[in-house]
Scaffold this motif. Structure first.
Motif, short mmCIF file in Angstrom:
data_model
loop_
_atom_site.label_atom_id
_atom_site.label_comp_id
_atom_site.label_asym_id
_atom_site.label_seq_id
_atom_site.Cartn_x
_atom_site.Cartn_y
_atom_site.Cartn_z
N ARG A 43 0.86 -1.18 0.00
CA ARG A 43 0.00 0.00 0.00
C ARG A 43 0.90 1.22 0.00
O ARG A 43 1.94 1.26 0.68
CB ARG A 43 -0.88 0.02 1.25
N ILE A 44 0.50 2.24 -0.73
CA ILE A 44 1.28 3.47 -0.82
C ILE A 44 1.47 4.08 0.58
O ILE A 44 0.51 4.22 1.34
CB ILE A 44 0.61 4.48 -1.78
N ASP A 45 2.72 4.41 0.88
CA ASP A 45 3.14 5.07 2.12
C ASP A 45 2.97 4.21 3.37
O ASP A 45 3.08 4.74 4.49
CB ASP A 45 2.44 6.42 2.31
N ALA A 46 2.74 2.91 3.23
CA ALA A 46 2.60 2.03 4.38
C ALA A 46 3.79 1.08 4.43
O ALA A 46 4.00 0.29 3.49
CB ALA A 46 1.30 1.23 4.29
N PRO A 47 4.61 1.13 5.49
CA PRO A 47 5.76 0.24 5.58
C PRO A 47 5.34 -1.23 5.46
O PRO A 47 4.28 -1.62 5.94
CB PRO A 47 6.33 0.51 6.97
N SER A 48 6.19 -2.03 4.83
CA SER A 48 5.91 -3.44 4.63
C SER A 48 7.04 -4.28 5.24
O SER A 48 8.15 -4.29 4.71
CB SER A 48 5.77 -3.77 3.15
N THR A 49 6.73 -4.97 6.33
CA THR A 49 7.75 -5.83 6.94
C THR A 49 8.10 -6.99 6.02
O THR A 49 9.25 -7.43 5.98
CB THR A 49 7.28 -6.35 8.31
N ARG A 50 7.12 -7.49 5.27
CA ARG A 50 7.41 -8.58 4.32
C ARG A 50 8.35 -8.11 3.22
O ARG A 50 9.25 -8.83 2.81
CB ARG A 50 6.13 -9.14 3.73
N LEU A 51 8.13 -6.90 2.74
CA LEU A 51 9.01 -6.38 1.70
C LEU A 51 10.41 -6.15 2.27
O LEU A 51 11.41 -6.46 1.61
CB LEU A 51 8.46 -5.08 1.10
N ALA A 52 10.50 -5.63 3.47
CA ALA A 52 11.81 -5.44 4.10
C ALA A 52 12.54 -6.77 4.22
O ALA A 52 13.74 -6.86 3.95
CB ALA A 52 11.64 -4.78 5.47
N ALA A 53 11.83 -7.82 4.61
CA ALA A 53 12.44 -9.15 4.74
C ALA A 53 12.88 -9.66 3.37
O ALA A 53 13.96 -10.27 3.25
CB ALA A 53 11.46 -10.11 5.39
N LEU A 54 12.09 -9.41 2.35
CA LEU A 54 12.45 -9.83 0.99
C LEU A 54 13.69 -9.09 0.52
O LEU A 54 14.62 -9.70 -0.02
CB LEU A 54 11.30 -9.61 0.03
N HIS A 55 13.74 -7.79 0.72
CA HIS A 55 14.93 -7.01 0.38
C HIS A 55 16.16 -7.61 1.05
O HIS A 55 17.20 -7.80 0.41
CB HIS A 55 14.78 -5.55 0.82
N SER A 56 16.03 -7.89 2.34
CA SER A 56 17.16 -8.44 3.10
C SER A 56 17.57 -9.80 2.55
O SER A 56 18.76 -10.06 2.34
CB SER A 56 16.78 -8.54 4.58
N ALA A 57 16.61 -10.67 2.30
CA ALA A 57 16.90 -12.02 1.80
C ALA A 57 17.58 -11.98 0.44
O ALA A 57 18.44 -12.82 0.14
CB ALA A 57 15.62 -12.84 1.73
N LEU A 58 17.21 -11.01 -0.38
CA LEU A 58 17.77 -10.91 -1.74
C LEU A 58 19.01 -10.02 -1.79
O LEU A 58 19.64 -9.91 -2.85
CB LEU A 58 16.71 -10.40 -2.71
N GLY A 59 19.32 -9.35 -0.70
CA GLY A 59 20.50 -8.48 -0.67
C GLY A 59 20.35 -7.23 -1.52
O GLY A 59 21.31 -6.77 -2.13
N VAL A 60 19.12 -6.67 -1.56
CA VAL A 60 18.88 -5.44 -2.32
C VAL A 60 18.41 -4.36 -1.37
O VAL A 60 17.89 -4.64 -0.29
CB VAL A 60 17.85 -5.65 -3.47
N ALA A 61 18.57 -3.11 -1.78
CA ALA A 61 18.16 -1.98 -0.96
C ALA A 61 16.91 -1.29 -1.48
O ALA A 61 16.43 -0.33 -0.88
CB ALA A 61 19.29 -0.96 -0.87
N CYS A 62 16.38 -1.79 -2.59
CA CYS A 62 15.22 -1.14 -3.19
C CYS A 62 14.48 -2.12 -4.09
O CYS A 62 14.99 -3.19 -4.42
CB CYS A 62 15.64 0.10 -3.98
N SER A 63 13.30 -1.70 -4.50
CA SER A 63 12.53 -2.46 -5.48
C SER A 63 11.50 -1.53 -6.09
O SER A 63 11.27 -0.43 -5.59
CB SER A 63 11.85 -3.68 -4.84
#
Length: 140
Positions: A29-49
């Motif tokens: 959702r726009i402007d709503a932090p996503s813990t799942r997305l943060a975990a995915l970023h971390s797992a994939l070693g990326v800082a953005c998507s």
């Protein structure tokens, strides 16, 4: 910042659910932090998507065949950039607009997301930085 996009369309973009499919499904959702997305970023070693589509340029409905062709071209562009994709769909909860096939693209920079959005005639893209907060990035 002033935009050429009408207020009702902007509001619809803000209300849309950006659904990510695959092994770790989530709804952004726009402007709503996503813990799942943060975990995915971390797992994939990326800082953005970015969550991006080539469907329905400038919010003008195209038929399914035209949208599929546009999505395939976008997938090829992303592959040339060496980026993987996770399938998704942008879907408004109540306005009847058909769900738009989309991709979550881990590691897609803001600059590349903007360039691809412009290439495919999009009004906006959704970009997420290291904070895993989806932001609506207007292109017009």
């Amino acid at each position: 910042m002033a935009s050429a996009i009408d207020a009702a369309t902007l509001q619809a973009y803000r209300e849309t659910r950006y659904r990510v499919l695959g092994e770790v499904p989530m709804t952004l959702r726009i402007d709503a932090p996503s813990t799942r997305l943060a975990a995915l970023h971390s797992a994939l070693g990326v800082a953005c998507s970015a969550f991006i589509t080539a469907a329905n340029p400038f919010s003008q409905r195209c038929d399914d065949s035209a949208n599929a062709t546009r999505q395939q071209a976008l997938a090829q562009d992303l592959a040339r950039l060496g980026l993987g994709t996770i399938g998704g769909a942008g879907e408004h909860p109540s306005n009847g607009w058909p769900a738009e096939p989309s991709y979550l693209v881990p590691g897609l920079s803001l600059e590349d997301a903007r360039a691809l959005g412009e290439k495919y005639g999009q009004n906006a893209v959704v970009w997420c930085g290291a904070d895993a907060v989806p932001r609506l990035v207007l292109l017009r």
